[in-house]
Design a protein around this motif. Structure first.
Motif, PDB file in Angstrom:
ATOM      1  N   GLU A 110     -34.660 -17.603  12.390  1.00 42.64           N
ATOM      2  CA  GLU A 110     -33.260 -18.018  12.370  1.00 42.64           C
ATOM      3  C   GLU A 110     -32.761 -18.376  13.763  1.00 42.64           C
ATOM      4  O   GLU A 110     -31.947 -19.299  13.942  1.00 42.64           O
ATOM      5  N   SER A 111     -33.279 -17.692  14.793  1.00 43.66           N
ATOM      6  CA  SER A 111     -32.911 -18.044  16.174  1.00 43.66           C
ATOM      7  C   SER A 111     -33.455 -19.427  16.523  1.00 43.66           C
ATOM      8  O   SER A 111     -32.819 -20.190  17.272  1.00 43.66           O
ATOM      9  N   ILE A 112     -34.654 -19.740  15.976  1.00 48.49           N
ATOM     10  CA  ILE A 112     -35.229 -21.073  16.232  1.00 48.49           C
ATOM     11  C   ILE A 112     -34.383 -22.141  15.540  1.00 48.49           C
ATOM     12  O   ILE A 112     -34.088 -23.191  16.106  1.00 48.49           O
ATOM     13  N   THR A 113     -33.984 -21.889  14.261  1.00 50.89           N
ATOM     14  CA  THR A 113     -33.211 -22.905  13.539  1.00 50.89           C
ATOM     15  C   THR A 113     -31.832 -23.109  14.147  1.00 50.89           C
ATOM     16  O   THR A 113     -31.225 -24.168  13.970  1.00 50.89           O
ATOM     17  N   ARG A 114     -31.302 -22.098  14.873  1.00 48.98           N
ATOM     18  CA  ARG A 114     -29.973 -22.232  15.467  1.00 48.98           C
ATOM     19  C   ARG A 114     -29.987 -22.876  16.860  1.00 48.98           C
ATOM     20  O   ARG A 114     -28.952 -23.283  17.366  1.00 48.98           O
ATOM     21  N   SER A 115     -31.186 -22.906  17.486  1.00 48.64           N
ATOM     22  CA  SER A 115     -31.259 -23.464  18.854  1.00 48.64           C
ATOM     23  C   SER A 115     -31.016 -24.971  18.825  1.00 48.64           C
ATOM     24  O   SER A 115     -31.438 -25.674  17.900  1.00 48.64           O
ATOM     25  N   MET A 118     -35.239 -31.481  15.315  1.00 47.89           N
ATOM     26  CA  MET A 118     -36.596 -31.630  14.787  1.00 47.89           C
ATOM     27  C   MET A 118     -36.716 -31.096  13.348  1.00 47.89           C
ATOM     28  O   MET A 118     -37.722 -31.312  12.681  1.00 47.89           O
ATOM     29  N   LEU A 119     -35.707 -30.358  12.872  1.00 49.09           N
ATOM     30  CA  LEU A 119     -35.751 -29.723  11.542  1.00 49.09           C
ATOM     31  C   LEU A 119     -35.096 -30.606  10.489  1.00 49.09           C
ATOM     32  O   LEU A 119     -34.055 -31.238  10.743  1.00 49.09           O
ATOM     33  N   SER A 120     -35.696 -30.672   9.344  1.00 48.25           N
ATOM     34  CA  SER A 120     -35.078 -31.373   8.205  1.00 48.25           C
ATOM     35  C   SER A 120     -33.867 -30.607   7.688  1.00 48.25           C
ATOM     36  O   SER A 120     -32.910 -31.192   7.176  1.00 48.25           O
ATOM     37  N   ASP A 121     -33.940 -29.277   7.781  1.00 53.16           N
ATOM     38  CA  ASP A 121     -32.841 -28.420   7.324  1.00 53.16           C
ATOM     39  C   ASP A 121     -32.950 -27.110   8.078  1.00 53.16           C
ATOM     40  O   ASP A 121     -34.051 -26.636   8.384  1.00 53.16           O
ATOM     41  N   ALA A 122     -31.826 -26.513   8.389  1.00 55.99           N
ATOM     42  CA  ALA A 122     -31.823 -25.270   9.165  1.00 55.99           C
ATOM     43  C   ALA A 122     -31.973 -24.073   8.243  1.00 55.99           C
ATOM     44  O   ALA A 122     -31.080 -23.238   8.103  1.00 55.99           O
ATOM     45  N   ILE A 123     -33.113 -23.965   7.579  1.00 53.86           N
ATOM     46  CA  ILE A 123     -33.367 -22.851   6.664  1.00 53.86           C
ATOM     47  C   ILE A 123     -34.729 -22.246   6.964  1.00 53.86           C
ATOM     48  O   ILE A 123     -35.572 -22.866   7.617  1.00 53.86           O
ATOM     49  N   VAL A 124     -34.927 -21.013   6.454  1.00 50.53           N
ATOM     50  CA  VAL A 124     -36.216 -20.330   6.533  1.00 50.53           C
ATOM     51  C   VAL A 124     -36.738 -20.200   5.112  1.00 50.53           C
ATOM     52  O   VAL A 124     -36.008 -19.764   4.210  1.00 50.53           O
ATOM     53  N   THR A 125     -37.977 -20.595   4.866  1.00 50.02           N
ATOM     54  CA  THR A 125     -38.562 -20.523   3.528  1.00 50.02           C
ATOM     55  C   THR A 125     -39.964 -19.949   3.617  1.00 50.02           C
ATOM     56  O   THR A 125     -40.408 -19.560   4.701  1.00 50.02           O
ATOM     57  N   ILE A 126     -40.643 -19.867   2.444  1.00 46.11           N
ATOM     58  CA  ILE A 126     -41.969 -19.239   2.384  1.00 46.11           C
ATOM     59  C   ILE A 126     -42.951 -20.197   1.742  1.00 46.11           C
ATOM     60  O   ILE A 126     -42.658 -20.816   0.725  1.00 46.11           O
ATOM     61  N   ARG A 127     -44.116 -20.333   2.337  1.00 44.24           N
ATOM     62  CA  ARG A 127     -45.228 -21.090   1.784  1.00 44.24           C
ATOM     63  C   ARG A 127     -46.499 -20.278   1.989  1.00 44.24           C
ATOM     64  O   ARG A 127     -46.775 -19.830   3.107  1.00 44.24           O
ATOM     65  N   ASN A 128     -47.267 -20.102   0.899  1.00 48.31           N
ATOM     66  CA  ASN A 128     -48.516 -19.331   0.952  1.00 48.31           C
ATOM     67  C   ASN A 128     -48.299 -17.938   1.541  1.00 48.31           C
ATOM     68  O   ASN A 128     -49.091 -17.445   2.351  1.00 48.31           O
ATOM     69  N   ASP A 129     -47.195 -17.318   1.120  1.00 51.88           N
ATOM     70  CA  ASP A 129     -46.833 -15.973   1.575  1.00 51.88           C
ATOM     71  C   ASP A 129     -46.607 -15.890   3.083  1.00 51.88           C
ATOM     72  O   ASP A 129     -46.722 -14.803   3.669  1.00 51.88           O
ATOM     73  N   PRO A 188     -38.774 -26.031   7.769  1.00 53.46           N
ATOM     74  CA  PRO A 188     -39.062 -27.439   7.468  1.00 53.46           C
ATOM     75  C   PRO A 188     -38.885 -28.322   8.720  1.00 53.46           C
ATOM     76  O   PRO A 188     -37.784 -28.391   9.288  1.00 53.46           O
ATOM     77  N   VAL A 189     -39.936 -28.989   9.128  1.00 50.66           N
ATOM     78  CA  VAL A 189     -39.926 -29.820  10.359  1.00 50.66           C
ATOM     79  C   VAL A 189     -40.175 -31.270   9.963  1.00 50.66           C
ATOM     80  O   VAL A 189     -41.015 -31.563   9.104  1.00 50.66           O
ATOM     81  N   LYS A 190     -39.437 -32.169  10.626  1.00 51.24           N
ATOM     82  CA  LYS A 190     -39.635 -33.598  10.371  1.00 51.24           C
ATOM     83  C   LYS A 190     -41.032 -34.032  10.812  1.00 51.24           C
ATOM     84  O   LYS A 190     -41.549 -33.533  11.821  1.00 51.24           O
ATOM     85  N   GLN A 191     -41.606 -34.962  10.069  1.00 50.19           N
ATOM     86  CA  GLN A 191     -42.981 -35.407  10.302  1.00 50.19           C
ATOM     87  C   GLN A 191     -43.171 -35.889  11.746  1.00 50.19           C
ATOM     88  O   GLN A 191     -44.185 -35.594  12.400  1.00 50.19           O
ATOM     89  N   GLU A 192     -42.189 -36.616  12.287  1.00 50.98           N
ATOM     90  CA  GLU A 192     -42.359 -37.224  13.604  1.00 50.98           C
ATOM     91  C   GLU A 192     -42.357 -36.218  14.747  1.00 50.98           C
ATOM     92  O   GLU A 192     -42.789 -36.523  15.864  1.00 50.98           O
ATOM     93  N   TYR A 193     -41.912 -34.969  14.468  1.00 57.91           N
ATOM     94  CA  TYR A 193     -41.886 -33.957  15.528  1.00 57.91           C
ATOM     95  C   TYR A 193     -43.025 -32.944  15.384  1.00 57.91           C
ATOM     96  O   TYR A 193     -42.982 -31.869  15.975  1.00 57.91           O
ATOM     97  N   ARG A 194     -44.023 -33.325  14.600  1.00 64.07           N
ATOM     98  CA  ARG A 194     -45.141 -32.408  14.377  1.00 64.07           C
ATOM     99  C   ARG A 194     -45.784 -31.977  15.693  1.00 64.07           C
ATOM    100  O   ARG A 194     -46.031 -30.794  15.939  1.00 64.07           O
ATOM    101  N   GLY A 195     -46.037 -32.897  16.570  1.00 67.87           N
ATOM    102  CA  GLY A 195     -46.693 -32.583  17.833  1.00 67.87           C
ATOM    103  C   GLY A 195     -45.811 -31.829  18.793  1.00 67.87           C
ATOM    104  O   GLY A 195     -46.284 -30.990  19.556  1.00 67.87           O
ATOM    105  N   SER A 196     -44.509 -32.097  18.731  1.00 69.48           N
ATOM    106  CA  SER A 196     -43.578 -31.453  19.672  1.00 69.48           C
ATOM    107  C   SER A 196     -43.261 -30.014  19.256  1.00 69.48           C
ATOM    108  O   SER A 196     -43.038 -29.144  20.112  1.00 69.48           O
ATOM    109  N   PHE A 197     -43.231 -29.751  17.948  1.00 68.52           N
ATOM    110  CA  PHE A 197     -42.795 -28.428  17.470  1.00 68.52           C
ATOM    111  C   PHE A 197     -43.894 -27.375  17.633  1.00 68.52           C
ATOM    112  O   PHE A 197     -43.652 -26.248  18.035  1.00 68.52           O
ATOM    113  N   GLY A 198     -45.138 -27.688  17.295  1.00 68.98           N
ATOM    114  CA  GLY A 198     -46.241 -26.737  17.391  1.00 68.98           C
ATOM    115  C   GLY A 198     -46.265 -25.746  16.236  1.00 68.98           C
ATOM    116  O   GLY A 198     -45.337 -25.668  15.449  1.00 68.98           O
TER     117      GLY A 198
END
Length: 784
Positions: free
Chosen positions: A173-178, A184-195, A200-210
């Motif tokens: 949440e601190s990352i989504t608020r910065s 770089m985020l599609s939406d300022a939310i935290v979700t779960i994938r594969n536990d 959610p990060v935009k495709q074009e910022y894949r390299g910048s976000f890490g």
């Protein structure tokens, strides 16, 4: 019973109604397996179980049967070592609790003196498993989740999981608020994938976000990335969850082991619960269709009063009375189509199957059923198009099969016997089939259109005609069954009502033979006679019911009067006893006062004292209990019809109606006539007002005085009192001399007696007795 017969008689449809009242899958399985029995003892037990269940519902309204499951598969798996999940364990605990609660419910009713012997035997089998049930409930919630309190280790793992999840969410949440990350985020939310927690990060910022990519959106424009900053924490969370899962599995395996220890008990409990659910299902169904418990007989006879088909709504069905197997074994029902003949057949057949299944039947009290080894039915719409069989051929295939197995323990139901072929041949064939079945001793009910069969019952012993009533005015059947009356065709009457010209009807009548007309007229006359006799019978039953009610009321009133009489007598006796007691106390008080006056003053003479005492004793009432009252002496009197009399045993007035013989008369009391013995009758003119009997008899106090008084063993003071009273009694008895035996002893008692008699004014002389009469131990007293 053949499956085909059960289907034709709509047994399975009746079972569908039973399903509406079942409480658990255990009861549903019992209903599914339900078939009629041919064992009378077994059927009697089933019927009595159903009756006891209806008694419970009548008294309590309902029974605790909720929370019960078919846990047999789970218990079997536990027995072979498999691990049960939380939901299965929860069902086992719930079923165990339901069994324990139901057992307590029935046993408490029995303790309250409700007679439930058969249900009591069933619940006695139930074994409470409180400890196992408690252990499961302590570990598993009502939602089927293993609780944190199941073990300290599980609580620790879950606390760790909650702490890690909170830390990860806070970091993300601190990352989504910065400001740097938001673009770089599609939406300022935290979700779960594969536990794993991701953002959610935009495709074009894949390299910048890490971080680690775990998923992407359908369009590919958004990547769900686990930031590098939370990878370690996510790894720790995953490890904690794996530890939690292993601990949960261990707990469930341990609880399964507890269940495995009670496999036999659990299976017994489940069987008992299924049986009880099934029994109470039958009881609820009995209440819905207003059914009664039928009597069972060994004569293969059926006697139904106001019987109703259970599948027809109760507000629409027309009750029928059926009698079969006593004075006749074959019932031939004739009448128009749609008149209710087939419904009558199905009612008789289905109620027989219901009774043999332990079900109560929709009929009035007093109905009787028999236990048939086999029930055969050839009823309607059995034509097989696939087999290219005609209606007649289809019926004959069934009848041939029936005749192969029918015997004296069979009930046979034929619908439209001999139909579908030439009327003459069909009627002849029907008669031959009925004769054959009759010779085998079976009970048979057959419907037919053939006029030839209307005379069948008149020419055959053991056969009876019946018909379904038809209202010519409304052109509708009434669906009432008339026993003893064959059906009429009513063709001419119906045609006339429908507007057919009278000339055509007259022409048709001319084609009918004289014999046929006579038969139709005879049937019409029988029908009218039947209606009249039924009405009179109903009126007679009503009068008899009123008479029985009157008799019951009279007996109840007499019992009440007798109880009231006994109560009054008891109160009067108590009052009399109290009066006697009080009188005695007053008498003793007077004596005491007189003696006190005598000691204080010599003015009162001793003889006056004795006379006063005698008067008091004579006035002292003594209650003579006379609880057995003498019967009034019978007076031999002559009574004649018309005399008004009193019936002694009833205490009621009546009129002599007739003299039956020298010892009995017929007496009418109100609307009730009864035989009364001659010695139980008393003419009213001889009944005199009786004086009330005294509750107690007052008599004098008869005192028997012996010529000697034995004082040996008495205390000094008591002895002096006895001597004083004895001297008075001896004087009253008229003795000239008496002996007072005091013994020698210390001499104190002898001395006291000598001094006392010396002072007595009526004692002339006192001396020691002769040596052979006691010597110094006996004082002889002579009176003046």
């Amino acid at each position: 019973m053949q499956a085909k017969v059960l289907r034709v008689l709509e047994y399975e449809k009746m079972k569908e109604q039973l399903y509406e009242h079942v409480s658990s899958s255990l009861g549903r399985l019992k209903i599914k397996e339900l078939t009629p029995s041919t064992d009378k003892e077994e059927i009697l037990i089933w019927l009595e179980q159903t009756y006891e269940a209806t008694k419970v519902l009548r008294l309590k309204g309902q029974i605790p049967l909720g929370g019960i499951f078919d846990i047999r598969a789970s218990v079997k798996r536990a027995e072979i070592g498999a691990s049960l999940n939380a939901a299965e364990l929860l069902e086992i605990a719930s079923t165990s609790y339901g069994a324990r609660r139901l057992k307590k419910f029935i046993e408490e009713m029995i303790e309250d003196e409700v007679e439930l012997p058969l249900l009591g035997d069933i619940v006695q089998v139930i074994i409470p498993l409180t400890d196992m049930e408690r252990e499961i409930k302590q570990c598993i919630s009502d939602n089927g989740e293993v609780l944190d309190s199941a073990s300290p280790q599980l609580r620790g793992f879950r606390q760790q999981i909650r702490s890690l999840e909170s830390g990860i969410r806070s970091k993300l949440e601190s990352i989504t608020r910065s400001q740097s990350s938001q673009k770089m985020l599609s939406d300022a939310i935290v979700t779960i994938r594969n536990d794993r927690f991701v953002v959610p990060v935009k495709q074009e910022y894949r390299g910048s976000f890490g971080g680690i990519v775990h998923d992407q959106s359908a369009s590919g424009a958004t990547l769900f990335i686990e930031p590098q900053a939370v990878v370690t924490m996510n790894n720790q969370l995953r490890a904690a969850k794996m530890s939690e899962a292993k601990e949960v599995e261990r707990i469930l395996h341990e609880l399964t082991g507890k269940v495995a220890e009670f496999v036999d008990e659990l299976l017994l409990n489940v069987d008992a619960l299924g049986e009880l659910d099934f029994i109470f299902t039958k009881a609820r169904y009995s209440h819905k269709i207003k059914a009664v418990q039928p009597k069972l007989n060994d004569q293969f006879s059926i006697s139904l009063f106001k019987a109703r088909h259970p599948l027809i709504p109760i507000e629409e069905v027309v009750p029928i009375d059926v009698d079969l197997g006593q004075s006749y074994s074959s019932l031939i029902i004739t009448g128009p189509n749609t008149g209710g003949k087939t419904v009558t057949l199905k009612t008789i057949g289905l109620l027989t199957l219901m009774a043999q299944s332990g079900l109560h039947i929709p009929a009035d009290e007093g109905s009787e059923m028999a236990v048939f080894k086999t029930v055969f039915a050839d009823i309607g719409d059995e034509q097989s198009i696939e087999q290219s069989l005609s209606t007649f051929s289809s019926h004959m295939v069934n009848i041939v099969e029936i005749l192969k197995h029918v015997d004296h323990e069979s009930l046979v139901l034929f619908d439209e016997l001999g139909a579908g072929t030439d009327p003459t041949e069909g009627a002849a064939l029907a008669i031959a089939i009925l004769d054959d079945v009759y010779r085998r001793g079976a009970r048979v009910v057959a419907t037919t259109h053939y006029s030839e069969l209307k005379g069948y019952a008149y020419n055959r012993e053991g056969a009876m005609n019946a018909s379904v009533e038809f209202n010519v005015e409304t052109l509708r059947p009434t669906y009432r069954l008339l026993i003893g009356v064959p059906g009429r065709s009513n063709a001419f009457a119906i045609s006339r009502r429908l507007g057919l010209e009278e000339s055509i009807i007259d022409l048709a009548k001319s084609q009918i033979t004289k014999e046929t007309n006579q038969v139709e007229n005879m049937i019409a006359s029988l029908e009218e006679s039947k209606k009249s006799s039924d009405a009179e019978l109903e009126e007679a039953r009503h009068i008899r019911k009123e008479a029985e009610q009157l008799r019951t009321d009279l007996i109840r009133q007499m019992e009440g009067l007798e109880q009231e009489k006994a109560k009054v007598l008891e109160e009067a006796e108590n009052q009399a006893e109290e009066a006697v007691k009080k009188a005695k106390q007053e008498a003793e008080q007077i004596i005491k006062e007189l003696r006190t006056l005598q000691k204080e003053s010599h003015a009162i003479k001793e003889h006056k004292l004795i006379e006063a005492k005698k008067r008091l004793e004579e006035a002292t009432p003594s209650l003579q209990q006379g609880k057995k009252q003498r019967k009034p002496k019978k007076v031999e009197v002559e009574v004649r019809p018309g005399d008004e009399v009193k019936v002694l045993s009833f205490g009621q007035k009546g009129i002599i109606v007739d003299k039956i013989n020298e010892r009995e008369f017929q007496v009418q009391i109100g609307i009730m006539k009864m035989k009364v013995a001659k010695d139980d009758i008393q003419p009213l003119e001889t009944v005199k007002k009786k004086e009330p009997k005294p509750l107690a008899t007052i008599r004098g106090n008869d005192v028997h005085v012996k010529p000697e008084l034995d004082l040996r063993g008495e205390r000094y003071e008591d002895a002096m009192l006895k001597v004083e009273k004895y001297l008075d009694d001896a004087l009253l008895a008229g003795y000239h001399s008496v002996s007072i035996i005091h013994g020698k002893g210390t001499g104190a008692l002898r001395k006291g007696v000598k001094e006392l008699v010396k002072k007595h004014p009526h004692v002339k002389h006192a001396k020691d007795a002769a040596a052979n009469e006691g010597g110094l131990g006996n004082t002889v007293v002579e009176f003046k």
